[in-house]
Scaffold this active site. Structure first.
Site, PDB file in Angstrom:
ATOM      1  N   ASP A  84      -5.306  -0.388  -6.582  1.00 34.32           N
ATOM      2  CA  ASP A  84      -6.488  -0.533  -5.722  1.00 34.32           C
ATOM      3  C   ASP A  84      -7.159   0.808  -5.432  1.00 34.32           C
ATOM      4  O   ASP A  84      -8.274   0.848  -4.926  1.00 34.32           O
ATOM      5  CB  ASP A  84      -6.124  -1.242  -4.407  1.00 34.32           C
ATOM      6  CG  ASP A  84      -4.955  -0.584  -3.704  1.00 34.32           C
ATOM      7  OD1 ASP A  84      -5.048   0.618  -3.384  1.00 34.32           O
ATOM      8  OD2 ASP A  84      -3.937  -1.266  -3.483  1.00 34.32           O
ATOM      9  N   ASP A 154       3.661   3.612  -5.467  1.00 32.37           N
ATOM     10  CA  ASP A 154       2.819   2.639  -4.756  1.00 32.37           C
ATOM     11  C   ASP A 154       2.992   1.292  -5.442  1.00 32.37           C
ATOM     12  O   ASP A 154       2.087   0.780  -6.091  1.00 32.37           O
ATOM     13  CB  ASP A 154       1.365   3.113  -4.807  1.00 32.37           C
ATOM     14  CG  ASP A 154       0.464   2.228  -3.975  1.00 32.37           C
ATOM     15  OD1 ASP A 154       0.960   1.267  -3.346  1.00 32.37           O
ATOM     16  OD2 ASP A 154      -0.756   2.493  -3.969  1.00 32.37           O
ATOM     17  N   SER A 155       4.177   0.746  -5.292  1.00 34.25           N
ATOM     18  CA  SER A 155       4.532  -0.440  -6.079  1.00 34.25           C
ATOM     19  C   SER A 155       4.189  -1.723  -5.342  1.00 34.25           C
ATOM     20  O   SER A 155       4.003  -1.740  -4.131  1.00 34.25           O
ATOM     21  CB  SER A 155       6.026  -0.425  -6.366  1.00 34.25           C
ATOM     22  OG  SER A 155       6.749  -0.610  -5.171  1.00 34.25           O
TER      23      SER A 155
END
Ligand code: SPD
Length: 298
Positions: A84, A154-155
């Site tokens: 994102d 950032d999983s």
């Protein structure tokens, strides 16, 4: 027209009301975007809420600024996942950063986020310092010969494409990509209703780093609200970090993170220490079916 949709985590169902704006099946996962009356647009992967327009700042600020402020002058940053663009946006707020590589496995996630939630990345992917690769982050970490001052995981959740990020092998490979004095930070799940995820992340990081700490933040749309991050390095001394001076010098503009939060977030409740203890009780708080089996770290 609004509908009710559910996020199911073992033992719980969280029900949201929202309007489905987009729905896509990528090679990797089901991607849905809803409009929620309070939280704005919500990104949902395989039925699990990943981020929303109204509370994304908590997660992204805490994943990016806590480790980066701990470094005197971070120059190179690797983001694994983060499609994102929110983490990238906050990483690029640090003026010393010359290069930020983001390796996201699913280009479709990024496409839909840029179309429906462009404010989260706010142009970060087009920054000259950003290098965005649509590749498997696990393979990148395993095969890369690059070196970074910080690695941010950032999983998504440890199911589907995110699963391999929660292994000792991945953490050992990531440790090998860090420059001396470098730091790794990862989201590590809810310390109350996903104890197994936090326990496992901490154990994986501890297999590769001498110093591992947990820090917390409150994220309204994540299960249990209280959320954990795991930070790993050769030495972490949160109390020694001159956060006020560094935040001022770097001109950070944040809504959740502050220099005080930088220090306080590491003061975790005793029960969180019990969750991460190697021989801690299997269910200290809440209940996660199957966690006893998943705890074994090879
Ligand atoms: N269950 C929620 C876990 C979400 C962690 N990743 C969020 C990605 C936002 N960039």
């Amino acid at each position: 027209m609004t509908e009710f949709f559910e996020e199911v985590v073992p033992g719980f169902r969280y029900v949201y009301e929202g309007e489905l704006l987009a729905s896509a099946r990528s090679t990797f996962q089901q991607i849905d975007i809803y409009e929620h009356a309070s939280f704005g647009k919500m990104l949902v992967l395989d039925g699990l809420v990943q981020t929303t327009e109204r509370d994304e700042f908590v997660y992204h600020e805490m994943l990016a600024h806590v480790p980066l402020i701990s470094l005197e002058a971070p120059r190179s940053v690797l983001i694994v996942g983060g499609g994102d663009g929110g983490t990238l946006r906050h990483v690029l707020m640090h003026p010393s950063v010359e290069r930020a590589v983001m390796v996201e496995i699913d280009a479709r996630v990024t496409e839909l986020c840029l179309e429906f939630m462009p404010g989260i990345a706010a142009g970060a992917l087009d920054d000259a310092r950003a290098e965005v690769l649509f590749n498997d982050g696990i393979a990148y970490v395993k095969d890369s010969t690059e070196r970074f001052d910080a690695i941010l995981i950032d999983s998504s959740d440890p199911v589907g494409p995110g699963e391999g990020l929660f292994t000792p092998d991945f953490y050992r490979a990531a440790a090998g990509l860090l420059n001396p004095g470098g730091v790794l930070a990862s989201q590590s799940g809810s310390p109350s209703v996903q104890q197994d995820e936090l326990h496992r992340t901490f154990a994986c990081a501890s297999s590769a780093f001498p110093d591992v700490r947990v820090y917390l933040a409150a994220i309204p749309t994540y299960p249990g609200t209280m959320w954990s991050f795991t930070m790993a390095a050769t030495r972490i001394a949160p109390e020694d970090v001159p956060a006020v001076q560094r935040a001022t010098a770097r001109g950070l503009r944040t809504r959740y993170w502050t220099p005080e939060v930088q220090h306080g977030a590491f003061d975790v409740p005793r029960i969180v220490h019990q969750v991460i203890a190697p021989d801690g009780p299997p269910h200290t708080w809440g209940f996660s079916p199957g966690e006893r089996e998943r705890r074994a770290v090879s």
